[in-house]
Structures are given as structure tokens and as C-alpha cells.
Scaffold this motif. Sequence first.
Motif, PDB file in Angstrom:
ATOM      1  N   MET A   1       0.852  -1.193   0.000  1.00  0.00           N
ATOM      2  CA  MET A   1       0.000   0.000   0.000  1.00  0.00           C
ATOM      3  C   MET A   1       0.887   1.243   0.000  1.00  0.00           C
ATOM      4  SD  MET A   1      -2.769   1.304   2.821  1.00  0.00           S
ATOM      5  CE  MET A   1      -3.820  -0.116   2.647  1.00  0.00           C
ATOM      6  N   GLY A   2       0.637   2.186  -0.902  1.00  0.00           N
ATOM      7  CA  GLY A   2       1.414   3.397  -0.958  1.00  0.00           C
ATOM      8  C   GLY A   2       1.142   4.293   0.243  1.00  0.00           C
ATOM      9  N   TYR A   3       2.087   5.178   0.522  1.00  0.00           N
ATOM     10  CA  TYR A   3       1.918   6.032   1.696  1.00  0.00           C
ATOM     11  C   TYR A   3       0.731   6.976   1.553  1.00  0.00           C
ATOM     12  CZ  TYR A   3       3.971  10.029  -0.767  1.00  0.00           C
ATOM     13  OH  TYR A   3       4.218  11.057  -1.646  1.00  0.00           O
ATOM     14  N   ARG A   4       0.418   7.374   0.298  1.00  0.00           N
ATOM     15  CA  ARG A   4      -0.745   8.257   0.105  1.00  0.00           C
ATOM     16  C   ARG A   4      -2.042   7.571   0.508  1.00  0.00           C
ATOM     17  NH1 ARG A   4       0.571  11.032  -5.794  1.00  0.00           N
ATOM     18  NH2 ARG A   4       2.385  12.254  -5.117  1.00  0.00           N
ATOM     19  N   LYS A   5      -2.166   6.296   0.112  1.00  0.00           N
ATOM     20  CA  LYS A   5      -3.375   5.555   0.477  1.00  0.00           C
ATOM     21  C   LYS A   5      -3.443   5.352   1.981  1.00  0.00           C
ATOM     22  CE  LYS A   5      -3.752   3.012  -3.881  1.00  0.00           C
ATOM     23  NZ  LYS A   5      -3.675   1.680  -4.539  1.00  0.00           N
ATOM     24  N   ALA A   6      -2.284   5.061   2.605  1.00  0.00           N
ATOM     25  CA  ALA A   6      -2.256   4.847   4.054  1.00  0.00           C
ATOM     26  C   ALA A   6      -2.654   6.122   4.799  1.00  0.00           C
ATOM     27  CB  ALA A   6      -0.862   4.392   4.477  1.00  0.00           C
ATOM     28  N   ILE A   7      -2.121   7.249   4.355  1.00  0.00           N
ATOM     29  CA  ILE A   7      -2.463   8.527   4.998  1.00  0.00           C
ATOM     30  C   ILE A   7      -3.937   8.850   4.804  1.00  0.00           C
ATOM     31  CG2 ILE A   7      -2.057  11.018   4.913  1.00  0.00           C
ATOM     32  CD1 ILE A   7       0.859  10.405   4.268  1.00  0.00           C
ATOM     33  N   PHE A   8      -4.430   8.596   3.584  1.00  0.00           N
ATOM     34  CA  PHE A   8      -5.846   8.861   3.292  1.00  0.00           C
ATOM     35  C   PHE A   8      -6.750   8.037   4.201  1.00  0.00           C
ATOM     36  CE2 PHE A   8      -9.634   7.325   1.002  1.00  0.00           C
ATOM     37  CZ  PHE A   8     -10.327   8.526   0.911  1.00  0.00           C
ATOM     38  N   LEU A   9      -6.441   6.744   4.347  1.00  0.00           N
ATOM     39  CA  LEU A   9      -7.271   5.877   5.185  1.00  0.00           C
ATOM     40  C   LEU A   9      -7.201   6.295   6.644  1.00  0.00           C
ATOM     41  CD1 LEU A   9      -6.540   2.377   3.600  1.00  0.00           C
ATOM     42  CD2 LEU A   9      -8.616   3.734   3.423  1.00  0.00           C
ATOM     43  N   LEU A  10      -6.018   6.695   7.103  1.00  0.00           N
ATOM     44  CA  LEU A  10      -5.871   7.147   8.487  1.00  0.00           C
ATOM     45  C   LEU A  10      -6.702   8.401   8.738  1.00  0.00           C
ATOM     46  CD1 LEU A  10      -4.498   6.824  11.214  1.00  0.00           C
ATOM     47  CD2 LEU A  10      -2.579   8.173  10.344  1.00  0.00           C
ATOM     48  N   LEU A  11      -6.646   9.341   7.800  1.00  0.00           N
ATOM     49  CA  LEU A  11      -7.443  10.573   7.938  1.00  0.00           C
ATOM     50  C   LEU A  11      -8.937  10.262   7.902  1.00  0.00           C
ATOM     51  CD1 LEU A  11      -5.406  13.041   5.670  1.00  0.00           C
ATOM     52  CD2 LEU A  11      -5.539  13.005   8.176  1.00  0.00           C
ATOM     53  N   LEU A  12      -9.310   9.291   7.063  1.00  0.00           N
ATOM     54  CA  LEU A  12     -10.719   8.915   6.958  1.00  0.00           C
ATOM     55  C   LEU A  12     -11.229   8.330   8.273  1.00  0.00           C
ATOM     56  CD1 LEU A  12     -12.833   8.982   4.685  1.00  0.00           C
ATOM     57  CD2 LEU A  12     -12.300   6.575   4.239  1.00  0.00           C
ATOM     58  N   VAL A  13     -10.402   7.510   8.913  1.00  0.00           N
ATOM     59  CA  VAL A  13     -10.788   6.915  10.197  1.00  0.00           C
ATOM     60  C   VAL A  13     -10.894   7.988  11.278  1.00  0.00           C
ATOM     61  CG1 VAL A  13     -10.017   5.373  12.038  1.00  0.00           C
ATOM     62  CG2 VAL A  13      -9.855   4.633   9.655  1.00  0.00           C
ATOM     63  N   LEU A  14      -9.953   8.909  11.287  1.00  0.00           N
ATOM     64  CA  LEU A  14     -10.004  10.009  12.264  1.00  0.00           C
ATOM     65  C   LEU A  14     -11.248  10.869  12.059  1.00  0.00           C
ATOM     66  CD1 LEU A  14      -6.230  11.101  12.323  1.00  0.00           C
ATOM     67  CD2 LEU A  14      -7.505   9.884  14.111  1.00  0.00           C
ATOM     68  N   LEU A  15     -11.567  11.164  10.803  1.00  0.00           N
ATOM     69  CA  LEU A  15     -12.758  11.956  10.494  1.00  0.00           C
ATOM     70  C   LEU A  15     -14.019  11.216  10.919  1.00  0.00           C
ATOM     71  CD1 LEU A  15     -13.926  14.481   9.105  1.00  0.00           C
ATOM     72  CD2 LEU A  15     -13.944  13.180   6.963  1.00  0.00           C
ATOM     73  N   TRP A  16     -14.036   9.918  10.674  1.00  0.00           N
ATOM     74  CA  TRP A  16     -15.176   9.073  11.059  1.00  0.00           C
ATOM     75  C   TRP A  16     -15.387   9.109  12.573  1.00  0.00           C
ATOM     76  CZ3 TRP A  16     -14.668   3.035  10.325  1.00  0.00           C
ATOM     77  CH2 TRP A  16     -15.796   2.401  10.863  1.00  0.00           C
ATOM     78  N   GLU A  17     -14.330   8.886  13.356  1.00  0.00           N
ATOM     79  CA  GLU A  17     -14.443   8.868  14.815  1.00  0.00           C
ATOM     80  C   GLU A  17     -14.853  10.253  15.347  1.00  0.00           C
ATOM     81  OE1 GLU A  17     -14.224   6.216  16.630  1.00  0.00           O
ATOM     82  OE2 GLU A  17     -14.500   7.229  18.549  1.00  0.00           O
ATOM     83  N   THR A  18     -14.267  11.307  14.774  1.00  0.00           N
ATOM     84  CA  THR A  18     -14.610  12.668  15.205  1.00  0.00           C
ATOM     85  C   THR A  18     -16.073  12.987  14.916  1.00  0.00           C
ATOM     86  OG1 THR A  18     -12.335  13.363  14.737  1.00  0.00           O
ATOM     87  CG2 THR A  18     -13.985  15.095  14.955  1.00  0.00           C
ATOM     88  N   ALA A  19     -16.519  12.620  13.721  1.00  0.00           N
ATOM     89  CA  ALA A  19     -17.919  12.890  13.344  1.00  0.00           C
ATOM     90  C   ALA A  19     -18.880  12.149  14.267  1.00  0.00           C
ATOM     91  CB  ALA A  19     -18.140  12.477  11.889  1.00  0.00           C
ATOM     92  N   TYR A  20     -18.513  10.913  14.648  1.00  0.00           N
ATOM     93  CA  TYR A  20     -19.382  10.148  15.561  1.00  0.00           C
ATOM     94  C   TYR A  20     -19.542  10.872  16.896  1.00  0.00           C
ATOM     95  CZ  TYR A  20     -20.907   6.447  18.705  1.00  0.00           C
ATOM     96  OH  TYR A  20     -21.589   5.719  19.629  1.00  0.00           O
ATOM     97  N   ARG A  21     -18.428  11.385  17.402  1.00  0.00           N
ATOM     98  CA  ARG A  21     -18.477  12.044  18.707  1.00  0.00           C
ATOM     99  C   ARG A  21     -19.169  13.405  18.634  1.00  0.00           C
ATOM    100  NH1 ARG A  21     -15.018   9.468  22.279  1.00  0.00           N
ATOM    101  NH2 ARG A  21     -13.737   7.845  21.319  1.00  0.00           N
ATOM    102  N   VAL A  22     -18.974  14.122  17.529  1.00  0.00           N
ATOM    103  CA  VAL A  22     -19.562  15.464  17.402  1.00  0.00           C
ATOM    104  C   VAL A  22     -21.071  15.385  17.176  1.00  0.00           C
ATOM    105  CG1 VAL A  22     -19.642  17.538  15.965  1.00  0.00           C
ATOM    106  CG2 VAL A  22     -17.426  16.522  16.607  1.00  0.00           C
ATOM    107  N   PHE A  23     -21.488  14.508  16.259  1.00  0.00           N
ATOM    108  CA  PHE A  23     -22.907  14.456  15.883  1.00  0.00           C
ATOM    109  C   PHE A  23     -23.709  13.436  16.701  1.00  0.00           C
ATOM    110  CE2 PHE A  23     -20.665  15.918  12.013  1.00  0.00           C
ATOM    111  CZ  PHE A  23     -21.280  17.160  11.861  1.00  0.00           C
TER     112      PHE A  23
END
Length: 252
Positions: A1-23
Amino acid sequence: MGYRKAIFLLLLVLLWETAYRVFDWGWMFPSALQTFRAFYDGIVDGQLLGAVAGSLRRILTAFVLSCLIGTALGVLFARNRLLDETFGFLVVALQTVPSIAWLPFAIIWFGLNDFSVIFITTIGATWTMTIASRSGIKNIPAIYLKAAQMFGTGRGIKLFYQVMLPAAIPHFITGMRMAWAFAWRALVSGELIARGIGLGQMLEEGRNIGDTSLMLCIVLLIAVIGTISDHLVFKRLEDRVLVKYGLNGTNI
């Protein structure tokens, strides 16, 4: 897996967890941590591994059958105009029918068992493989066949193995990749209803008890398995075949 895909997935997971807590989505859509917890628990108690093994056993059986049947039908349609205009037309029509539509028939004929799931999974992948094989054979340039015949291959089995099969392999592999994807869709649909142990059954079990973290864990697991199998098997196979037969861009 390229580093761009890894970073993208990590950011997506962080956004997902943050959205769950905020909303505050509650139980209707789980957080990333809850989903990962469901994955961990499933691995520890062995249920998830058993379900993956059961689903892989069914889909591999159905996939091999669909490749064999679909390739044979595709070659027949490509080489016989009468079959192509009659049964070939029928196959195109059948491809538009969702494989889950055959499940009631499969239950009547075979019962709520593995055979019904394998049956509809095979149907779900066979027509795609048939059309891809037919296209691969029919799209071979006529000059290839004439040149091969001038060098003594004849018009029979020697022409098929030495010229037609290698020339159509890119279409075959494309058909296999599509058939694999269609097979997964049919498999999960069948397992939602049939008895046994599999990812579809676990998905239905999660729905029955309202465990959305388990449901989302299964959905993500199916996506991961599909991506890994496509990348490690079909993509590598395609690259090797293209290199072997000089069909990749670097040899042009």
C-alpha cells in the motif's frame, strides 16, 4: 500500500471517529473504535475467522465453476454463429437478472443449505465470464488467425491453444475480475437467508440483535478481502500474462 493511500485511510478513520463524537450518531451508526472492537472480539472468539473460512469455501467453489462454465460457453458462442444468435442472446438477457432472484428457486430445489448459496453465486458470476470470453475470442484480429493458419496451425485445437487462447487472455482475466466481484455480491445475498456459517449469516445475525458495529465490521471486511484478492491475485496475474505475451505497453 502506498503512503498516500495509508495517509488517506488514516485521515478517513479520524474523520469518522470525530464525526461520531460530534454528531452523536448513537447505535444507528457505530464509531470507528466500536467497529474495530467488534473486529477484535470476532477474531478472539473465532467466529469471524470461521465465517471468513465458510464464505471463502463457498465463493471459491462457485468461482471455479463459473470460470469453467463461462469460458466454455463464451468460446462456443464466439465460434458458432447459430449458438451466438440464440443462446448468446439469452445469456445477455439473463445477465440483467439479479442472481438473488434465483434464490427462491434454489431454496425450492435444494433447500436452505450451502448448495443453494453456491448455485446462485455461480449463476451470478457465470454470465459475466461468458460474455468476457466471447468478446475475447471474437475480438482477435482476423489477420492473426490467417497468419497462424498459413504457418500450419490449421483451424482446430492447435489454432485455439496457440493463438486464440493467448490473444484472448486479457479479456479472460478482466472477466475473472468482474466475475469475482459479482460472485461476492451473490454470495452475501444468499448467505443472508441460507443457514450455515459465513459473513452473510453474521451480517444477518448483527441485524437481528441490532449490533451495528458487527454489521459494519462485516461490510468492511468484505471490502478488504475483495481488494486484497484483486490486488494480490488478479492484478498480478494480469501483469504477468501481459508481460509473458508482450501485451504490456513497455514492449510496444
